[in-house]
Design a protein around this motif. Structure first.
Motif, PDB file in Angstrom:
ATOM      1  N   GLY A 213       0.781  -1.231   0.000  1.00  0.00           N
ATOM      2  CA  GLY A 213       0.000   0.000   0.000  1.00  0.00           C
ATOM      3  C   GLY A 213       0.810   1.278   0.000  1.00  0.00           C
ATOM      4  N   THR A 214       1.959   1.302  -0.658  1.00  0.00           N
ATOM      5  CA  THR A 214       2.769   2.522  -0.653  1.00  0.00           C
ATOM      6  C   THR A 214       2.385   3.504  -1.759  1.00  0.00           C
ATOM      7  OG1 THR A 214       4.473   1.429  -1.990  1.00  0.00           O
ATOM      8  CG2 THR A 214       4.767   1.404   0.404  1.00  0.00           C
ATOM      9  N   MET A 215       1.561   3.081  -2.722  1.00  0.00           N
ATOM     10  CA  MET A 215       1.108   4.019  -3.756  1.00  0.00           C
ATOM     11  C   MET A 215      -0.148   4.742  -3.298  1.00  0.00           C
ATOM     12  SD  MET A 215       1.887   2.495  -7.503  1.00  0.00           S
ATOM     13  CE  MET A 215       3.467   1.750  -7.926  1.00  0.00           C
ATOM     14  N   TYR A 216      -0.417   5.908  -3.902  1.00  0.00           N
ATOM     15  CA  TYR A 216      -1.572   6.708  -3.512  1.00  0.00           C
ATOM     16  C   TYR A 216      -2.863   5.939  -3.742  1.00  0.00           C
ATOM     17  CZ  TYR A 216      -4.810  10.577  -3.024  1.00  0.00           C
ATOM     18  OH  TYR A 216      -5.829  11.387  -2.606  1.00  0.00           O
ATOM     19  N   GLY A 217      -2.960   5.289  -4.901  1.00  0.00           N
ATOM     20  CA  GLY A 217      -4.112   4.440  -5.163  1.00  0.00           C
ATOM     21  C   GLY A 217      -5.238   5.122  -5.922  1.00  0.00           C
ATOM     22  N   ARG A 218      -6.385   4.498  -5.862  1.00  0.00           N
ATOM     23  CA  ARG A 218      -7.555   4.813  -6.687  1.00  0.00           C
ATOM     24  C   ARG A 218      -7.920   6.290  -6.629  1.00  0.00           C
ATOM     25  NH1 ARG A 218     -10.667   0.854  -8.764  1.00  0.00           N
ATOM     26  NH2 ARG A 218     -12.835   1.253  -9.356  1.00  0.00           N
ATOM     27  N   GLY A 219      -8.081   6.893  -7.817  1.00  0.00           N
ATOM     28  CA  GLY A 219      -8.512   8.276  -7.907  1.00  0.00           C
ATOM     29  C   GLY A 219      -7.392   9.296  -7.882  1.00  0.00           C
ATOM     30  N   GLY A 220      -6.170   8.865  -7.583  1.00  0.00           N
ATOM     31  CA  GLY A 220      -5.046   9.789  -7.567  1.00  0.00           C
ATOM     32  C   GLY A 220      -4.382   9.887  -8.922  1.00  0.00           C
ATOM     33  N   ALA A 221      -3.484  10.842  -9.059  1.00  0.00           N
ATOM     34  CA  ALA A 221      -2.728  11.012 -10.304  1.00  0.00           C
ATOM     35  C   ALA A 221      -1.240  10.859 -10.004  1.00  0.00           C
ATOM     36  CB  ALA A 221      -2.996  12.383 -10.911  1.00  0.00           C
ATOM     37  N   SER A 342      10.319   1.497   0.780  1.00  0.00           N
ATOM     38  CA  SER A 342      10.168   2.025   2.139  1.00  0.00           C
ATOM     39  C   SER A 342       8.742   1.788   2.625  1.00  0.00           C
ATOM     40  CB  SER A 342      10.460   3.529   2.153  1.00  0.00           C
ATOM     41  OG  SER A 342      11.779   3.794   1.757  1.00  0.00           O
ATOM     42  N   TYR A 343       8.564   0.834   3.515  1.00  0.00           N
ATOM     43  CA  TYR A 343       7.278   0.645   4.183  1.00  0.00           C
ATOM     44  C   TYR A 343       7.571   0.108   5.584  1.00  0.00           C
ATOM     45  CZ  TYR A 343       7.477  -4.432   3.158  1.00  0.00           C
ATOM     46  OH  TYR A 343       7.835  -5.755   3.077  1.00  0.00           O
ATOM     47  N   GLY A 344       6.602   0.267   6.478  1.00  0.00           N
ATOM     48  CA  GLY A 344       6.894  -0.033   7.874  1.00  0.00           C
ATOM     49  C   GLY A 344       7.814   1.059   8.410  1.00  0.00           C
ATOM     50  N   ASP A 345       8.809   0.677   9.173  1.00  0.00           N
ATOM     51  CA  ASP A 345       9.793   1.624   9.692  1.00  0.00           C
ATOM     52  C   ASP A 345      11.011   1.655   8.785  1.00  0.00           C
ATOM     53  OD1 ASP A 345       8.224   2.157  11.937  1.00  0.00           O
ATOM     54  OD2 ASP A 345       9.055   0.426  13.022  1.00  0.00           O
ATOM     55  N   TRP A 346      11.512   2.859   8.510  1.00  0.00           N
ATOM     56  CA  TRP A 346      12.749   2.967   7.753  1.00  0.00           C
ATOM     57  C   TRP A 346      13.516   4.199   8.207  1.00  0.00           C
ATOM     58  CZ3 TRP A 346       8.169   4.587   5.456  1.00  0.00           C
ATOM     59  CH2 TRP A 346       8.157   5.843   4.857  1.00  0.00           C
ATOM     60  N   ASP A 350      18.803   3.955   4.141  1.00  0.00           N
ATOM     61  CA  ASP A 350      18.440   2.627   3.646  1.00  0.00           C
ATOM     62  C   ASP A 350      17.532   2.769   2.429  1.00  0.00           C
ATOM     63  OD1 ASP A 350      15.632   2.751   4.339  1.00  0.00           O
ATOM     64  OD2 ASP A 350      16.139   2.309   6.409  1.00  0.00           O
ATOM     65  N   VAL A 351      17.190   1.643   1.794  1.00  0.00           N
ATOM     66  CA  VAL A 351      16.264   1.665   0.650  1.00  0.00           C
ATOM     67  C   VAL A 351      14.985   0.906   0.972  1.00  0.00           C
ATOM     68  CG1 VAL A 351      18.032   2.021  -1.111  1.00  0.00           C
ATOM     69  CG2 VAL A 351      17.459  -0.318  -0.406  1.00  0.00           C
ATOM     70  N   GLY A 352      14.692   0.789   2.260  1.00  0.00           N
ATOM     71  CA  GLY A 352      13.467   0.141   2.670  1.00  0.00           C
ATOM     72  C   GLY A 352      13.624  -1.337   2.922  1.00  0.00           C
ATOM     73  N   ARG A 353      12.542  -2.059   2.721  1.00  0.00           N
ATOM     74  CA  ARG A 353      12.494  -3.494   3.002  1.00  0.00           C
ATOM     75  C   ARG A 353      12.076  -4.266   1.747  1.00  0.00           C
ATOM     76  NH1 ARG A 353      12.338  -4.054   8.550  1.00  0.00           N
ATOM     77  NH2 ARG A 353      11.968  -2.092   9.679  1.00  0.00           N
ATOM     78  N   PRO A 354      12.505  -5.521   1.638  1.00  0.00           N
ATOM     79  CA  PRO A 354      12.068  -6.326   0.495  1.00  0.00           C
ATOM     80  C   PRO A 354      10.545  -6.417   0.440  1.00  0.00           C
ATOM     81  CG  PRO A 354      13.888  -7.406   1.630  1.00  0.00           C
ATOM     82  CD  PRO A 354      13.457  -6.259   2.496  1.00  0.00           C
TER      83      PRO A 354
END
Length: 537
Positions: A213-221, A342-346, A350-354
């Motif tokens: 869920g790191t993208m803005y999602g439905r209805g965004g640009a 990058s999701y959860g804690d970062w 770093d470049v986030g988590r797999p």
């Protein structure tokens, strides 16, 4: 269930038919119109004899027609062969011949170059993609768009002539593991190689991003700045957002320094850019007083970023109302783009988590043994987004697809880094960028991190070079803040390096630039830095 990319798009965008799917310049296309144009393009391709398994070569900038063609090719079960349109005249015949494409989709801007240099390639049909509708009249005249018809020959048609009435065709969904697209590597370490990506890889990436869920999602640009001929641009910047019901904003003639202009014009909720794009935003006069509260998901991938630069960019965004930190993304063409986010804690650096279903570990580059947490090594990846192999050069597969410490197949990235104790990934740099100085191994990022602490440094990159005695030394390439006296800054940098770095890490030379050079993919052009002669002892 095995489906085409088009079916994933159709299901993901269900209910969004009146909403805008594609926007380019002053033109826009709703999802309903987008689906219809895909079917018309499919009918056009079938009329030209394209069948399942055929390669259709696309040479284009980021235009709606290129995106439409991609999904039309997918519906047939053919393969979209995405070639960088900036290829030289001498390379045209090579790429067209190797692909054995009977149908070539080519942007009008380079039609004459491609058609005149096709040589003995088997191409029979050239479909010319329009660019003029997406340019200002002044720029169109400057680029001489709209004049290609005076140079066309047999087998050449416009996009409008190419489109056909839709029929009763059924999407070919059996080709699940076979290639659906070929994108090309950056070619920074040799000739560009064609990476064959399957529907399985695209679906896996969609599922991964849906889960985290790191993208803005439905209805965004989302503003798409990465080229469609790159795996990151095609998969995570176009396909995944479209399947999530987002509008994608295309800009064919984008230059890295134009990020501020694009933000001002379109005000997107999401942007996908490289490190260099965000660095250049810091230098944009408009952005100095800008309100960026509309920007909800600033994404950054494609190149390394020091912790110091990341903090500087995040502070810059926060001061202008952006509610989010940079979402860092890491991957490579051979795994369909991005596998670490990058999701959860970062933390900065770093470049986030797999992503779910991906594994990334560090191994000893010589022995292949797994490194302990925090242990530096070469990063290797396992993911169900992995490529099928390199097109036309299967002997090159073994350079990247090799057994890991558990005996199974992994993708060897040639990136150096480590995994933290809590599972985050830190990329130190490329193996090829590591500098050897009198037996000492130097990671440029350590020096860059130090020099970026100086307030008057806007950007910094360190590469290997030779001093007046012929010795290999780190060379620091610096972009000063506007109005900075270079001699004063160099003295400050030399003092800081002397105080903070081990002797072997201290740069032997400093070079000053108004702007660092970048590749067409928005990455730092280290070759140009290494080849530059504007150095001094």
């Amino acid at each position: 269930m095995k489906k085409t990319l088009y079916q994933d798009l159709w299901e993901g965008a269900a209910g969004m038919e009146p909403a805008v799917a594609l926007r380019c310049g002053d033109q826009s296309l709703t999802f309903a119109a987008f689906f219809l144009e895909i079917l018309r393009a499919e009918a056009g391709l079938r009329a030209l004899g394209v069948q399942s398994g055929d390669l259709v070569t696309i040479l284009s900038l980021n235009t709606p027609e290129a995106v439409i063609a991609f999904y039309a090719i997918d519906r047939i079960g053919a393969v979209a062969n995405w070639v960088d349109m900036k290829l030289s005249p001498a390379e045209v015949e090579f790429y067209l011949t190797r692909a054995k494409s009977k149908v070539v989709l080519v942007l009008e801007l380079i039609f004459q170059k491609v058609y005149a240099n096709r040589g003995h390639a088997p191409a029979e049909h050239f479909v010319v993609l329009p660019l003029a509708p997406y340019l200002t009249p002044e720029l169109g005249r400057k680029l001489r768009v709209g004049v290609w018809e005076g140079e066309k020959g047999p087998g050449c048609v416009s996009w409008k002539e190419f489109l056909q009435d839709t029929g009763e065709s059924v999407p070919e969904s059996a080709r699940w593991e076979e290639p659906v697209a070929i994108t090309y590597t950056g070619g920074t370490t040799g000739p560009a190689k064609g990476v064959m990506l399957s529907r399985r890889a695209f679906r896996a990436s969609l599922e991964q991003y849906t889960q985290v869920g790191t993208m803005y999602g439905r209805g965004g640009a989302t503003l798409v700045l990465l080229p469609l001929f790159s795996a990151f641009g095609l998969c995570q910047c176009v396909h995944v957002p479209l399947c999530l019901g987002m509008t994608i904003i295309l800009y064919p003639m984008f230059r890295p320094e134009q990020l501020g202009e694009m933000l001002r014009r379109y005000r997107p909720e999401q942007v996908s850019g490289t490190t260099s794009y965000w660095q250049l935003l810091l230098q944009d006069p408009w952005a100095d007083q800008a309100d960026l509260s509309f920007l909800q998901v600033p994404r950054c991938g494609g190149d390394a970023m020091t912790a110091a630069m990341e903090r500087r960019i995040n502070d810059f965004l926060a001061q202008r109302g952006c509610p989010a930190r940079l979402i860092k993304e890491y991957g490579m063409s051979e795994v369909a783009g991005i596998v670490c986010v990058s999701y959860g804690d970062w933390e900065a650096g770093d470049v986030g988590r797999p992503l779910p279903g991906c594994r990334i570990i560090a191994v000893d580059p010589e022995t292949g043994a797994a490194c302990p947490p925090e242990g530096q090594g070469e990063l290797i990846i396992q993911s169900n987004t992995v490529m099928n192999g390199y097109y036309g050069v299967p002997e090159a597969d073994a350079e990247v697809l090799r057994p890991g410490p558990d005996g199974t197949l992994w993708v060897w990235t040639k990136d150096l880094g480590h995994q933290t104790a809590d599972g985050r990934i830190v990329v130190t740099g490329r193996k090829k960028r590591m500098i050897s100085r009198n037996g000492f191994k130097i990671f440029p990022s350590v020096i860059e991190e130090c020099l970026l602490q100086e307030d008057q440094v806007e950007a910094c990159a360190v590469v290997g070079g030779r001093n007046s005695r012929g010795e290999t030394v780190p060379v620091a390439h610096i972009v000063p803040q506007p109005g900075t006296d270079q001699e004063t800054l160099e003295r400050a940098l030399r003092l800081r390096a002397k105080q903070a770095l081990n002797t072997y890490l201290i740069p032997g030379m400093y070079c000053f630039w108004s702007r660092l050079p970048y590749t067409e993919r928005g990455k730092l052009d280290y070759r140009k830095l290494e080849e530059s002669q504007n150095t001094k002892p």
